[in-house]
Motif scaffolding. Structure first.
Motif, PDB file in Angstrom:
ATOM      1  N   ALA A 115      -8.326   4.431  -2.324  1.00 20.61           N
ATOM      2  CA  ALA A 115      -6.667   4.242  -2.925  1.00 20.61           C
ATOM      3  C   ALA A 115      -5.850   5.575  -2.944  1.00 20.61           C
ATOM      4  N   SER A 271       1.023   4.104  -8.360  1.00 18.42           N
ATOM      5  CA  SER A 271       0.121   4.035 -10.026  1.00 18.42           C
ATOM      6  C   SER A 271      -0.847   3.406 -10.611  1.00 18.42           C
ATOM      7  N   ARG A 307      -6.193  -0.815   1.167  1.00 19.22           N
ATOM      8  CA  ARG A 307      -5.599   0.144   0.250  1.00 19.22           C
ATOM      9  C   ARG A 307      -3.727   0.328   1.378  1.00 19.22           C
ATOM     10  N   GLY A 312      -2.017   3.896  -2.792  1.00 21.28           N
ATOM     11  CA  GLY A 312      -2.946   2.488  -2.036  1.00 21.28           C
ATOM     12  C   GLY A 312      -2.877   1.216  -3.259  1.00 21.28           C
ATOM     13  N   GLN A 313      -1.576   1.377  -3.400  1.00 25.97           N
ATOM     14  CA  GLN A 313      -0.793   0.549  -4.505  1.00 25.97           C
ATOM     15  C   GLN A 313      -1.258  -0.574  -4.136  1.00 25.97           C
ATOM     16  N   LYS A 315      -2.679  -3.542  -2.044  1.00 27.50           N
ATOM     17  CA  LYS A 315      -4.302  -3.870  -1.838  1.00 27.50           C
ATOM     18  C   LYS A 315      -4.758  -4.467  -0.564  1.00 27.50           C
ATOM     19  N   SER A 316      -3.810  -5.600   0.626  1.00 30.84           N
ATOM     20  CA  SER A 316      -3.840  -6.104   2.019  1.00 30.84           C
ATOM     21  C   SER A 316      -2.464  -6.038   2.592  1.00 30.84           C
ATOM     22  N   GLU A 319       0.164  -8.136   1.593  1.00 29.44           N
ATOM     23  CA  GLU A 319       0.682  -7.796  -0.521  1.00 29.44           C
ATOM     24  C   GLU A 319       2.195  -6.803   0.219  1.00 29.44           C
TER      25      GLU A 319
END
Length: 392
Positions: A115, A271, A307, A312-313, A315-316, A319
């Motif tokens: 992240a 974050s 991330r 890296g807020q 996760k995919s 998203e």
């Protein structure tokens, strides 16, 4: 531990690591050949050659069949290969525990899969490690765009107390203590071996290597160059949504590099557990730059997960794409005011789930690591070439 004892500890640790690697040290021979897709010119330097060279270039605009912007070049094979060895050598860090490749790992899309990056002594940093693919085209570097050349960018991690922890004096003393490095720098820069290694030579070598990290041979590229079978129907649908008026992804992620290297305010969430990162706003009094970050390339974006965004807020990729299909400013904390770019986000969601999935599928067609550089089997310092996951 005070500053003096910390410095002594780092020097002692570096000495023990260097001695541990000395037994396996063998002479490094620099390559005399340009990397793949580079042509050696009559002056001995390497020049990039791609199918995009056959297209016209419209300044300030991109597109499927347009020429690439200028790339950093003018480096010799020896300078490029010296930079490759430097990139993987932990001698560059103050404590001998990290190299450039510790964060920019070849097996993780030249990022690290975290992240946020891991800094000096293993401390977590506040931003994610950006990929280095096609970085030779960039005129803005770092997430906040504060550097404009690869040489200036190199000084950031090298001399940050939070990253590699070195100093100008410490790095040069360490490099010049290595007879092998003195020999290789003299060879790469065509000068006497008696002359000391200078900081600009180190930065030039790293820039030379990073300018060859080229990714332009994906299935998308084959499709653009005329192979209609290179992408699946879902990927083609994703491409059309990606560049369509509703999604408008190409306004920032402009082909063929899938970035315009500009600063953009998208209203990204802070974050977890941290205050809002103002990005480029930290270096400017212009309120329009509050929350501005450099537009990242989407080349090999499937390799740099899991991330996404500057810390890296998300996760995919699902998203990340869905973030842009939501109301403008929806992720900002109450009271946070940012001048979000007009083409970012919808007034309300307009892409259906199938469109989102199609865009994610299309992003997979941008994957290409055919020019991934070889990891050296040995580096001039004699230290083992290892990555964070290799440590016990």
């Amino acid at each position: 531990m005070n500053a003096r004892s910390t410095a002594l500890h780092c020097l002692a640790l570096w000495a023990s690591l260097a001695l541990a690697g000395t037994a396996s040290t063998r002479a490094v021979e620099l390559s005399t050949q340009c990397p793949p897709s580079f042509e050696r010119l009559v002056d001995g330097t390497c020049a990039l050659r791609t199918l995009y060279d056959t297209y016209a270039r419209i300044d300030g605009h991109g597109g499927a069949r347009t020429a690439l912007p200028p790339v950093r070049q003018g480096f010799t094979p020896g300078q490029i290969d010296l930079g490759r060895h430097l990139f993987f050598d932990r001698l560059l860090s103050a404590d001998g525990r990290s190299s450039c490749a510790s964060c920019h790992q070849p097996s993780r899309g030249l990022s690290d899969g975290r992240a946020t990056a891991s800094g000096f002594g293993g401390a977590a940093l506040t931003r994610r490690t950006p990929t280095l693919w096609n970085v030779g085209f960039a005129d803005r570097l770092f997430w906040d765009g504060r550097a404009t050349t690869l040489e200036a960018q190199a000084e950031g991690p090298l001399f940050s107390a939070n990253e590699m922890g070195n100093t100008h004096e410490g790095l040069l003393a360490r490099m010049n203590a290595s007879a092998e490095y003195r020999r290789l720098f003299a060879q790469a820069f065509g000068r006497a071996a008696e002359a000391p290694i200078a900081l600009p030579e180190i930065e030039t070598s790293l820039a030379a290597f990073q300018s060859t990290l080229i990714s332009l041979n994906s299935r998308y590229d084959r499709y653009v160059h005329g192979d209609a079978s290179a992408m699946s129907p879902q990927e083609v649908r994703g491409l059309n949504v990606f560049r369509g008026f509703v999604a408008r992804c190409t306004q920032c992620h402009t082909p063929p590099l899938f970035t315009n290297f500009q600063l953009a305010v998208i209203g990204s969430p802070p974050s977890p557990g941290h205050i809002v990162d103002v990005g480029a706003g930290a270096f400017s009094e212009d309120p329009l730059l509050r929350g501005a970050f450099k537009v990242p390339t989407l080349r090999n974006v499937t390799r740099t997960g899991p991330r996404y965004f500057h810390a890296g807020q998300l996760k995919s990729l699902d998203e990340a794409v869905s973030f842009y299909n939501a109301r403008r400013g929806h992720a900002l904390p109450a009271g946070e005011r940012q001048a979000i770019h007009w083409h970012v986000h919808m007034l309300k969601p307009q892409l259906d789930p199938a469109d989102v999935k199609a865009i994610v599928a299309f992003l997979g067609a941008l994957e290409d690591e055919s020019m991934l550089p070889a990891v050296p089997t040995t580096v001039p310092s004699g230290m083992p070439v290892i990555f964070p996951g290799d440590r016990k």
